[in-house]
Design a protein around this motif. Structure first.
Motif, mmCIF file in Angstrom:
data_model
loop_
_atom_site.group_PDB
_atom_site.id
_atom_site.type_symbol
_atom_site.label_atom_id
_atom_site.label_comp_id
_atom_site.label_asym_id
_atom_site.label_seq_id
_atom_site.Cartn_x
_atom_site.Cartn_y
_atom_site.Cartn_z
ATOM 1 N N ASP A 1 0.939 -1.109 -0.026
ATOM 2 C CA ASP A 1 0.005 -0.078 0.008
ATOM 3 C C ASP A 1 0.917 1.360 -0.090
ATOM 4 O OD1 ASP A 1 -2.137 -1.734 0.023
ATOM 5 O OD2 ASP A 1 -2.584 -1.436 2.227
ATOM 6 N N ASP A 2 1.782 1.307 0.661
ATOM 7 C CA ASP A 2 2.763 2.402 0.872
ATOM 8 C C ASP A 2 3.412 2.707 -0.409
ATOM 9 O OD1 ASP A 2 2.070 2.904 3.539
ATOM 10 O OD2 ASP A 2 3.889 2.034 4.423
ATOM 11 N N THR B 1 -6.667 0.925 -10.542
ATOM 12 C CA THR B 1 -7.440 0.541 -9.428
ATOM 13 C C THR B 1 -8.445 -0.692 -9.247
ATOM 14 O OG1 THR B 1 -9.281 1.868 -9.812
ATOM 15 C CG2 THR B 1 -7.282 2.927 -8.779
ATOM 16 N N CYS C 1 -4.243 10.686 -3.723
ATOM 17 C CA CYS C 1 -2.816 10.960 -4.145
ATOM 18 C C CYS C 1 -2.691 11.887 -5.239
ATOM 19 C CB CYS C 1 -2.238 9.423 -4.400
ATOM 20 S SG CYS C 1 -2.196 8.360 -2.996
ATOM 21 N N TYR D 1 2.462 1.638 -3.502
ATOM 22 C CA TYR D 1 1.341 2.165 -4.306
ATOM 23 C C TYR D 1 1.202 3.748 -4.125
ATOM 24 C CZ TYR D 1 -3.161 2.477 -6.652
ATOM 25 O OH TYR D 1 -4.285 2.726 -7.311
ATOM 26 N N GLU D 2 1.166 4.097 -3.265
ATOM 27 C CA GLU D 2 0.816 5.526 -2.703
ATOM 28 C C GLU D 2 2.090 6.459 -3.252
ATOM 29 O OE1 GLU D 2 -1.043 6.665 0.659
ATOM 30 O OE2 GLU D 2 -2.673 5.189 0.529
ATOM 31 N N ALA E 1 -4.525 5.887 -12.539
ATOM 32 C CA ALA E 1 -4.000 4.721 -11.313
ATOM 33 C C ALA E 1 -4.598 3.529 -11.715
ATOM 34 C CB ALA E 1 -4.345 5.240 -10.114
ATOM 35 N N ARG F 1 -8.552 6.329 -2.603
ATOM 36 C CA ARG F 1 -6.914 6.362 -2.177
ATOM 37 C C ARG F 1 -6.178 6.988 -3.456
ATOM 38 N NH1 ARG F 1 -4.836 1.131 -0.703
ATOM 39 N NH2 ARG F 1 -2.799 2.146 -0.692
ATOM 40 N N ALA F 2 -6.471 6.536 -4.700
ATOM 41 C CA ALA F 2 -5.820 7.144 -5.886
ATOM 42 C C ALA F 2 -6.108 8.643 -6.076
ATOM 43 C CB ALA F 2 -5.999 6.289 -7.025
ATOM 44 N N LEU G 1 2.440 6.894 -6.782
ATOM 45 C CA LEU G 1 1.467 7.819 -7.568
ATOM 46 C C LEU G 1 1.593 8.930 -7.212
ATOM 47 C CD1 LEU G 1 -2.105 6.433 -7.243
ATOM 48 C CD2 LEU G 1 -1.089 7.359 -9.229
ATOM 49 N N ARG G 2 2.084 9.531 -5.793
ATOM 50 C CA ARG G 2 2.238 10.864 -5.420
ATOM 51 C C ARG G 2 3.355 11.471 -6.005
ATOM 52 N NH1 ARG G 2 -0.962 12.362 -1.037
ATOM 53 N NH2 ARG G 2 -1.717 10.896 -0.091
#
Length: 302
Positions: free
Chosen positions: A58-59, A82, A100, A61-62, A80, A96-97, A65-66
């Motif tokens: 998860d970390d 998803t 970000c 992925y974020e 993203a 979440r996407a 994207l960021r």
């Protein structure tokens, strides 16, 4: 949102560490992304199947994207990946996407669970209603075991947040049925590099490409020519013929194994995460030849 042209499904480079604990090589990934921007790529997909989304934490992925949103700086759309096997989880990941900074969500048909067509309509409407991002439908039956039929797409195109489809089936009849659904608010994108030129000459808006990780300038030229229609059709077909060996190589083993072998030879990252393994030794010479050919193609003036 109107997505068109050459769109790259970004690979995720890893370090040379072991396949169970190799880190994301953010330096290599940033060089890959900046090369896309410099070569005219018109949108990117982060953490799709080519980006080994299922292997990311998860970390991670974020973080990807960021960083993509920050580097791109609104110059091109950032999509993203998803799509998951459950609707509620897909909505959660899409939110979440959005948090970000992604511009849209690429939502594959739910893998493995094989929903009915009615289930697909309900799934995509729910994600579009509650996911907080424009949705790009993604149909790739060979990976998911589920085929999003054109009649089902027709039931979805009027939703204000469903903006495009990535169609990976290669049959011209399938593309023709989808092209009949094009509108100012719904675009049709090929998801199959070897037949993308044919699709664009028939009216498709662009391609979400694997090969463009390694040949971004060539793919932008190809899309520009093919989308110009018949006045540039012969040129598009000629360039497409030159690129077919590259496209063919990308299919010698499951994606993203071949493209990551090419990128590694270009100095962009190493390795994959299990259960994906390195390119078989039987294809090593072919990979070397393709990399040399890519260097020639990419060196051509725009």
């Amino acid at each position: 949102m109107h997505l068109s042209g050459s769109i790259t499904a970004l690979a995720t480079p890893f370090t040379a560490a072991g396949p169970l604990d190799g880190d994301i090589d953010f330096d290599a990934w940033e060089r890959l992304l900046r090369a896309q921007l410099a070569s005219g790529t018109q949108a990117i997909v982060v953490a799709g199947s080519t980006g080994e989304a299922n292997a990311l934490s998860d970390d991670e992925y974020e973080a990807l994207l960021r960083r993509a949103v920050e580097i791109v700086g609104k110059r091109i759309p950032v999509l993203a990946g998803t799509g998951l096997s459950n609707t509620a989880k897909t909505i959660e990941l899409t939110r979440r996407a959005a948090a970000c900074g992604a511009d849209a969500a690429l939502v594959v048909t739910p893998p493995y669970v094989r929903p009915t067509q009615a289930g697909l309509v309900a799934h995509y409407r729910a994600v579009a209603d509650d996911g907080a991002l424009p949705v790009v439908l993604y149909n790739v039956p060979g990976r998911t075991g589920c085929d999003l039929l054109p009649a089902t797409v027709a039931a979805l195109v009027d939703h204000p947040r469903i903006v495009a489809i990535k169609e990976a089936r290669a049959e011209p009849e399938r593309m023709a049925e989808l092209l009949a659904l094009r509108s100012p608010t719904f675009t049709v994108l090929s998801g199959d590099d070897p037949t993308a030129t044919r699709a664009m000459l028939a009216g498709a808006d662009g391609v979400i490409s694997v090969a463009s990780n390694a040949i971004p300038a060539s793919m932008r030229r190809l899309c520009d020519l093919a989308r110009a229609g018949q006045r540039a059709g012969a040129e598009a077909e000629a360039l497409d013929a030159e690129l077919q060996p590259v496209f063919d190589f990308m299919g010698v083993e499951p994606n993203p194994i071949p493209i990551k072998a090419v990128l590694a030879r270009q100095g962009i990252g190493h390795g994959l995460r299990l259960p994906l393994t390195e390119l078989s030794a039987a294809h090593a010479d072919a990979a070397d030849r393709i990399v040399a050919r890519i260097a020639e193609l990419e060196a051509r003036p725009a």
